[in-house]
Design a protein around this motif. Structure first.
Motif, PDB file in Angstrom:
ATOM      1  N   SER A  41      39.861  49.014  28.927  1.00 47.69           N
ATOM      2  CA  SER A  41      40.295  47.888  28.090  1.00 47.69           C
ATOM      3  C   SER A  41      41.368  47.057  28.786  1.00 47.69           C
ATOM      4  CB  SER A  41      40.814  48.401  26.748  1.00 47.69           C
ATOM      5  OG  SER A  41      39.813  49.090  26.038  1.00 47.69           O
ATOM      6  N   ALA A  42      42.365  47.759  29.338  1.00 48.05           N
ATOM      7  CA  ALA A  42      43.465  47.054  30.010  1.00 48.05           C
ATOM      8  C   ALA A  42      42.965  46.283  31.221  1.00 48.05           C
ATOM      9  CB  ALA A  42      44.542  48.054  30.418  1.00 48.05           C
ATOM     10  N   ARG A  43      42.035  46.877  31.970  1.00 45.53           N
ATOM     11  CA  ARG A  43      41.531  46.192  33.160  1.00 45.53           C
ATOM     12  C   ARG A  43      40.722  44.959  32.784  1.00 45.53           C
ATOM     13  NH1 ARG A  43      42.179  48.912  37.926  1.00 45.53           N
ATOM     14  NH2 ARG A  43      41.968  46.806  38.742  1.00 45.53           N
ATOM     15  N   LEU A  44      39.969  45.023  31.676  1.00 49.99           N
ATOM     16  CA  LEU A  44      39.195  43.842  31.282  1.00 49.99           C
ATOM     17  C   LEU A  44      40.110  42.733  30.800  1.00 49.99           C
ATOM     18  CD1 LEU A  44      36.286  42.831  31.203  1.00 49.99           C
ATOM     19  CD2 LEU A  44      36.312  43.262  28.755  1.00 49.99           C
ATOM     20  N   VAL A  45      41.180  43.085  30.101  1.00 48.69           N
ATOM     21  CA  VAL A  45      42.156  42.072  29.695  1.00 48.69           C
ATOM     22  C   VAL A  45      42.751  41.406  30.931  1.00 48.69           C
ATOM     23  CG1 VAL A  45      44.412  41.720  28.622  1.00 48.69           C
ATOM     24  CG2 VAL A  45      42.691  43.134  27.477  1.00 48.69           C
ATOM     25  N   GLU A  46      43.045  42.218  31.949  1.00 53.01           N
ATOM     26  CA  GLU A  46      43.561  41.676  33.205  1.00 53.01           C
ATOM     27  C   GLU A  46      42.538  40.740  33.853  1.00 53.01           C
ATOM     28  OE1 GLU A  46      45.130  43.327  37.580  1.00 53.01           O
ATOM     29  OE2 GLU A  46      44.677  44.728  35.946  1.00 53.01           O
ATOM     30  N   LEU A  47      41.277  41.160  33.852  1.00 56.92           N
ATOM     31  CA  LEU A  47      40.215  40.330  34.437  1.00 56.92           C
ATOM     32  C   LEU A  47      40.077  39.007  33.686  1.00 56.92           C
ATOM     33  CD1 LEU A  47      37.820  40.374  36.563  1.00 56.92           C
ATOM     34  CD2 LEU A  47      36.382  41.044  34.637  1.00 56.92           C
ATOM     35  N   ALA A  48      40.179  39.074  32.357  1.00 53.67           N
ATOM     36  CA  ALA A  48      40.035  37.863  31.542  1.00 53.67           C
ATOM     37  C   ALA A  48      41.111  36.832  31.866  1.00 53.67           C
ATOM     38  CB  ALA A  48      40.090  38.228  30.060  1.00 53.67           C
ATOM     39  N   GLY A  49      42.268  37.304  32.298  1.00 55.47           N
ATOM     40  CA  GLY A  49      43.342  36.380  32.640  1.00 55.47           C
ATOM     41  C   GLY A  49      43.372  35.979  34.094  1.00 55.47           C
ATOM     42  N   ASP A  50      42.399  36.440  34.865  1.00 57.75           N
ATOM     43  CA  ASP A  50      42.358  36.165  36.302  1.00 57.75           C
ATOM     44  C   ASP A  50      41.393  35.010  36.568  1.00 57.75           C
ATOM     45  OD1 ASP A  50      42.256  36.177  39.042  1.00 57.75           O
ATOM     46  OD2 ASP A  50      41.280  38.137  39.237  1.00 57.75           O
ATOM     47  N   ALA A  51      41.917  33.905  37.069  1.00 62.07           N
ATOM     48  CA  ALA A  51      41.068  32.734  37.332  1.00 62.07           C
ATOM     49  C   ALA A  51      39.984  33.038  38.361  1.00 62.07           C
ATOM     50  CB  ALA A  51      41.927  31.563  37.823  1.00 62.07           C
ATOM     51  N   ARG A  52      40.221  34.049  39.212  1.00 63.87           N
ATOM     52  CA  ARG A  52      39.239  34.410  40.238  1.00 63.87           C
ATOM     53  C   ARG A  52      38.267  35.487  39.768  1.00 63.87           C
ATOM     54  NH1 ARG A  52      39.984  32.652  45.186  1.00 63.87           N
ATOM     55  NH2 ARG A  52      38.937  34.463  46.103  1.00 63.87           N
ATOM     56  N   LEU A  53      38.446  35.978  38.549  1.00 65.34           N
ATOM     57  CA  LEU A  53      37.546  36.976  37.964  1.00 65.34           C
ATOM     58  C   LEU A  53      37.399  38.212  38.853  1.00 65.34           C
ATOM     59  CD1 LEU A  53      34.802  34.559  36.579  1.00 65.34           C
ATOM     60  CD2 LEU A  53      36.509  35.832  35.253  1.00 65.34           C
ATOM     61  N   GLY A  54      38.481  38.580  39.509  1.00 65.20           N
ATOM     62  CA  GLY A  54      38.472  39.778  40.326  1.00 65.20           C
ATOM     63  C   GLY A  54      38.003  39.577  41.742  1.00 65.20           C
ATOM     64  N   VAL A  55      37.585  38.361  42.097  1.00 65.54           N
ATOM     65  CA  VAL A  55      37.162  38.101  43.477  1.00 65.54           C
ATOM     66  C   VAL A  55      38.394  38.086  44.365  1.00 65.54           C
ATOM     67  CG1 VAL A  55      36.076  36.443  45.046  1.00 65.54           C
ATOM     68  CG2 VAL A  55      35.145  36.781  42.744  1.00 65.54           C
ATOM     69  N   PRO A  56      38.452  38.946  45.398  1.00 70.06           N
ATOM     70  CA  PRO A  56      39.663  39.033  46.205  1.00 70.06           C
ATOM     71  C   PRO A  56      39.828  37.819  47.112  1.00 70.06           C
ATOM     72  CG  PRO A  56      37.949  40.406  47.150  1.00 70.06           C
ATOM     73  CD  PRO A  56      37.400  39.892  45.848  1.00 70.06           C
TER      74      PRO A  56
END
Length: 579
Positions: free
Chosen positions: A95-110
């Motif tokens: 859950s915490a990681r998806l919340v983090e992903l939702a706030g990441d403009a790059r959607l986890g792309v490094p």
């Protein structure tokens, strides 16, 4: 942002060192998704041979070591089968990681350490129509360029068009004969093959025309001002045609990316002189050739790389050597990528080997041949028309769009304009995805009926999944948007869990494609994501759920739409407003 599998990779490596010593560091954790857990590691099976122990005993030791080094985010690690390690993450961690992903403009792309990467793709010929053979190098090359861009590299697109050589004497003379304002000259923008074939007929059937054409080649190579003016007009008309195709395919090539054969005219003599002076090239039967160790033909005789013909003209090898030198010396390339047909493999290898001998291609600059297979017909032979000609690229696209338009003909809710727009978007996506979803170095059968289907592993299926999510979000309560940003994500069932794992893995998949140049890996991930969203949608009521669960599931849906849209964008596929 590390994906769940990347997190486990770090944990397993730490456990291997803890259990078996630092000399085992870097062992492949062999992680993969599992139907029995969130992820599975098979590394105990690989270690068994070196350690001379049973894999299951090794897995038990690793499980204990994992508990010793710490299992943040992991609810359980269990051994199973002959020596597998099964991992299950905690709901709270996911859950915490998806919340983090939702706030990441790059959607986890490094973001990577940027390299300068010239990428050679498409490469049609002036005054010739693009055919199905150009489809794959254009589509695959553009997707790789988009992916490298997204990772933060400095991508230099290089469209090495065929815009020089002996055929231009024939083409220039034919343009002069028919007149620049004639209907036949207009074919250069609409049907270049017709113009080229008419010029060829004149060359083959009229000795006087053939003589004028040969003389015109001499003038062109001597850079005669008037001849160059006419040549530039030919090139300009062909550029209009290329751009029409590129706009329709929604590829990112522009006129600024053109780097045709003519670009290197001034360098070719120096290329030959340097190679000859260094003893790398020698004259054989009047031609200047490079003979590389171990390079022989089918007859066992040395196979030369001809860099200057016996008549003094230059060929593909000379131009290709000039491109290598330019891309390293002037563009500052950190690596070179060529998206070219598989059949060109030996030619490219000989060019690169020669360039390394000459010092133009340092060992520090790797070269990559993204090998492109063929598009086949139903008979599993190279796709051709009934007359045996190569299939025109635009006619292939027209056919796919027409099939989608026909399928929409029963939709009374669509205006003609809306129907045409959807047909164009879906038809082009169908062709592109069919190409990108198979390994680029393999052949595939062009099946228009299958590729335009909205079920199965197709472009329209992904588009439909995205438009359905968009419609779902649009139908959410009007005050929901204000609550989504701060709402938590709840993982309450297996379909939610599978979907969240897919979403968290997106960034690492994009990074992997940037390393392997394999867009089909991204296609497979997006298809699995769309399938898992469908199962989530069927098993997890969204708008009908209680407010807290509704907000959570809406947030998962929004992130899914963002990831689908982002991933399809890297494939060069748009999401229509409706389907």
């Amino acid at each position: 942002m590390a994906s769940p599998l990347e997190v486990l990779e770090h944990l397993v490596n730490a456990a291997v060192v803890h259990a078996f010593g630092a000399d085992r560091a870097g062992v492949d954790p062999a992680l993969r998704p599992s139907q029995f857990a969130d992820a599975q590691s098979n590394c105990a099976l690989a270690l068994a041979r070196d350690l001379r122990r049973l894999p299951r005993d090794i897995a038990g030791d690793l499980a204990e070591a994992l508990r010793a080094v710490g299992l943040e985010g992991v609810a359980s690690v269990e051994t199973s089968g002959p020596g597998y390690l099964n991992f299950t993450f905690t709901d709270a961690w996911l859950s915490a990681r998806l919340v983090e992903l939702a706030g990441d403009a790059r959607l986890g792309v490094p973001s990577v350490e940027p390299e300068t990467i010239p990428i050679d793709y498409s490469a049609p010929n002036v005054a010739k129509e693009m055919h199905v053979g150009h489809l794959r190098t254009t589509i695959v090359g553009d997707s790789i360029a988009r992916t490298l861009d997204a990772l933060g590299h400095r991508v230099v697109r290089q469209n090495h068009i065929g815009d020089w050589g002996t055929p231009f004497g024939m083409l220039i003379e034919h343009l002069l004969d028919v007149g620049a304002d004639s209907d036949e000259a207009a074919l250069l923008r609409s049907d270049p093959n017709a113009f080229y074939q008419a010029a060829r007929r004149a060359f083959d059937g009229d000795p006087a025309f053939a003589e004028r054409a040969r003389n015109r080649v001499v003038l062109l190579q001597a850079l005669d001002t008037e001849t160059l003016r006419i040549w530039q007009e030919l090139v300009g008309r062909s550029k209009d045609y290329f751009n029409r195709v590129y706009r329709r395919l929604d590829v990112t090539l522009t006129d600024d990316d053109l780097a045709g054969e003519s670009t290197y005219n001034d360098d070719l003599a120096a290329i030959c002189d340097e190679l000859e002076a260094a003893g790398i090239a020698t004259v054989s039967n009047g031609a200047l050739c490079v003979f590389l160790p171990g390079r022989t033909g089918r007859d066992g005789q040395p196979s030369p790389l001809i860099i200057r013909k016996s008549d003094g003209g230059y060929g593909y090898a000379t131009t290709d050597l000039a491109t290598v030198r330019h891309r390293v010396r002037d563009l500052g390339a950190d690596r070179l990528v060529y998206v070219i047909g598989t059949t060109q493999s030996q030619h490219l290898e000989m060019v690169w080997e020669t360039a390394r001998l000459a010092g133009w291609l340092p060992d520090s600059v790797p070269t990559v041949h993204v090998r492109i297979g063929s598009v086949l017909g139903a008979d599993h032979k190279i796709l051709r028309t009934r007359s045996g000609d190569s299939v025109r690229l635009l006619s292939l696209l027209d056919d796919a769009v027409d099939r989608v338009r026909d399928a929409l003909s029963e939709r009374p809710d669509l205006s003609d304009g809306a129907r045409d727009a959807i047909a164009e978007s879906v038809g082009i996506a169908a062709v592109k995805y069919a190409d990108l979803s198979v390994a680029h170095d393999t052949d595939y059968v062009f099946d228009a009926d299958r590729m335009v289907a909205t079920t199965g592993n197709t472009g329209p299926y992904l588009q439909y999944a995205a438009t359905r999510i968009r419609s779902l979000v649009a139908n959410a309560p009007s005050d929901e948007d204000a609550l989504l940003e701060g709402s938590p994500v709840l993982v309450t069932n297996e379909s939610e869990r599978a979907l969240v794992l897919d979403l968290l893995g997106y960034g690492s998949v994009v990074a992997a494609v940037g390393r392997s140049y394999e867009p089909h890996v991204l296609c497979a991930h997006l298809f699995a994501l769309a399938q898992d969203f469908s199962r989530f949608y069927e098993t997890s009521p969204i708008l009908q759920a209680d407010p807290e669960l509704r907000r959570s599931r809406l947030r998962i849906a929004v992130v899914t739409l963002d990831v689908l849209t982002s991933g399809m964008g890297l494939l060069g596929i748009t999401v229509p407003d409706r389907m």
